[in-house]
Design an enzyme around this catalytic site. Structure first.
Site, short mmCIF file in Angstrom:
data_model
loop_
_atom_site.label_atom_id
_atom_site.label_comp_id
_atom_site.label_asym_id
_atom_site.label_seq_id
_atom_site.Cartn_x
_atom_site.Cartn_y
_atom_site.Cartn_z
N GLN A 144 80.58 20.93 51.42
CA GLN A 144 81.59 21.41 52.47
C GLN A 144 82.32 20.87 53.63
O GLN A 144 81.75 19.35 53.47
CB GLN A 144 79.95 22.32 53.20
CG GLN A 144 79.98 23.57 51.81
CD GLN A 144 79.24 24.31 52.95
OE1 GLN A 144 77.31 24.87 52.98
NE2 GLN A 144 79.74 25.42 53.86
N HIS A 145 82.71 20.90 54.85
CA HIS A 145 82.82 20.76 56.09
C HIS A 145 84.54 19.56 56.04
O HIS A 145 85.12 19.11 56.29
CB HIS A 145 81.98 19.74 56.18
CG HIS A 145 80.55 20.86 56.23
ND1 HIS A 145 80.76 22.05 57.57
CD2 HIS A 145 79.44 20.21 56.05
CE1 HIS A 145 79.53 22.51 57.06
NE2 HIS A 145 78.45 21.74 56.81
N ASP B 90 78.64 23.98 48.61
CA ASP B 90 77.55 23.74 47.22
C ASP B 90 76.23 24.20 47.97
O ASP B 90 75.52 25.34 46.12
CB ASP B 90 77.96 22.29 47.53
CG ASP B 90 76.81 21.53 49.00
OD1 ASP B 90 77.46 22.28 49.49
OD2 ASP B 90 77.24 20.42 49.09
#
Length: 482
Positions: free
Chosen positions: A77-78, A238
């Site tokens: 992520q991110h 995830d």
């Protein structure tokens, strides 16, 4: 070449920080048919093209997709993937564990206030979030920021590439899902809407963002020239992918020990924690996934094993030879800064070092106990927001260590179940791929992995509470620093 059958097959991808894994499963039963993997380069910033190269290699290693009906991508992520108007990647992607945007995160919080951010997006910005990386880009690379026409996340970008897009491709074809969008810092899980005012606040101007798809929607069709007829699911972050792979439901909590440490729970209501300890994310089914994340996961054990000159199994054996509490030796394992609590510039610290605590066994156990105490802090944060805990699942590469399994109940304060080792993120993505083929309201029911149960012994609970008290006292030294 693997044999081809008449059954319907689906593929799930886990594009993580360290590698790309692909699993091929039977859409009806979930039976694993074959798999493949490829490595990613190290670093906290990476050219996304490496992910695409690794995904293609992992697909080949898994026997290809010519007999696969659908695929979905789970991913870290991110990460900030900044694209120009021609679909070119402007600069290497800043990953979730790149903490250079810590000052930007603090500034964004100061500008609006923590409660306002929690109300707007369910989370208070920390250095991991995409919104902080965009602010960093605007401040430190203004020429690059001015070129940004679209912002994608790692799994969004890979989904786009699977659909045949790339440099010169259609930016309007970018797609994402609720779980990954909820980690950007400019999307509201409660309303399902982007907060473009927050995007503009960070980047300095508006930009195209991936359309957010329903969990069971076909997000795109695969590039017919390469994959034939291939439906592509919306994918997932995830942690949400792992929750789907484990068939988690309300009351289930996953304690995941990978590159990071994550405590996440499936919930029917969104979280809005102004303390910033709990991120109010969405899951991959339409529910919510409040979570607390530590930057320091399995690498704590890896680092200590390197210091002691032993293997990870040997480190686990050593840890079980030392007494509970290590005779007062405490490791606060903030080796890469920390996110829970939010101390991105912190470093690790060792307390209680005396002649009688300098054995390899003491050091090994201090690493295990310190790691688990950090995760226990995350579990406490979830409980404080009202999350109900019915079952704790211990997962991730770090969960393979017997010392972690045996010590976890006492320090976490509850019995734990350890599912059989598996690629839970990729499995969750595969389950989603099967779901988009049916279009039903709920994901298909696959056999859940077998679990090993570790009960909570009353004496272990007492000693675990003592370990946590010593850890809290050591951690307070960091919190008291100016």
């Amino acid at each position: 070449m693997p044999s081809r059958t008449a059954r319907t097959l689906v593929a799930g991808v886990d594009s993580s920080t360290q590698s790309c894994k692909v699993v091929i499963r039977d859409a009806a039963t979930g039976e694993r048919v074959r798999s493949g993997r490829s490595s990613h380069p190290d670093g906290t910033e990476v050219d996304p093209e490496h992910w695409w190269t690794a995904l293609q290699a992992a697909i080949v290693d898994a026997g290809g997709l010519d007999d696969v009906a659908a695929v979905a991508v789970g991913g870290q992520q991110h990460g900030m993937v900044a694209l120009d108007a021609q679909g070119e990647v402007i600069r290497p992607a800043l990953l979730w564990n790149d903490t250079r945007s810590a000052r930007a995160a603090a500034d964004l919080v100061d500008e609006l206030g923590a409660q306002a951010w929690a109300d707007a997006t369910g989370s208070v910005p920390v250095a991991s979030y995409t919104v902080t990386k965009l602010r960093w880009l605007a401040e430190h690379e203004p020429a690059n920021a001015a070129r940004v026409a679209a912002v994608a996340l790692p799994h969004d970008w890979l989904t786009w590439r699977l659909a045949g897009h790339g440099p010169g491709g259609d930016l309007d074809a970018l797609r994402t899902d609720r779980s990954d969008a909820s980690g950007t810092g400019y999307w509201d899980p409660s309303t399902g809407d982007y907060r473009r005012d927050l995007l503009v606040r960070a980047l300095g101007h508006d930009a195209l963002l991936p359309a957010v798809c329903a969990p069971n929607a076909v997000a795109a069709q695969g590039d017919a020239r390469r994959w034939g007829h291939l439906a592509i699911g919306p994918g997932a972050g995830d942690n949400a992918g792992a929750a789907l792979g484990l068939a988690m439901s309300a009351g289930d909590v996953a304690v995941s020990i990978g590159t990071s440490g994550v405590v996440s729970a499936v919930s029917t209501v969104p979280a809005r924690d102004a303390s910033g300890l709990v991120s109010g994310f969405a899951d991959a089914t339409g529910a919510f996934l409040p979570l607390a994340c530590t930057l320091n996961g399995a690498r704590v054990g890896e680092s200590m094993a390197r210091v002691l000159g032993v293997t990870l199994p040997q480190l686990s054996d050593l840890a079980l030879q030392a007494p509970s509490g290590c005779d007062g030796l405490v490791l606060v394992p903030y080796l890469e800064g920390e996110r829970t609590p939010n101390l991105p510039e912190a470093s690790g610290s060792l307390h209680g070092l005396r002649l009688d605590t300098t054995s390899p066994a003491h050091f090994a156990r201090a690493a295990v106990e310190g790691l688990l105490c950090g995760l226990a802090d995350g579990l406490d944060a979830l409980v404080a927001t009202g999350v109900e805990i019915k079952r704790i699942l211990l997962i991730g590469g770090g969960a393979r260590a017997e010392a972690l399994r045996q010590l976890a109940p006492g320090i976490l304060g509850a019995a734990v179940d350890v599912p059989a080792p598996g690629e839970y993120v990729a499995d969750g993505a595969a389950r989603q791929a099967a779901w988009v083929l049916t279009g039903t309201d709920t994901p298909p029911e696959w056999d859940e992995p077998g679990t090993e149960h570790y009960a909570l012994d009353p004496s272990a609970q007492t000693s675990g509470q003592a370990v946590r008290a010593r850890y809290a006292a050591a951690r307070q030294h960091l919190l008291n620093r100016p």
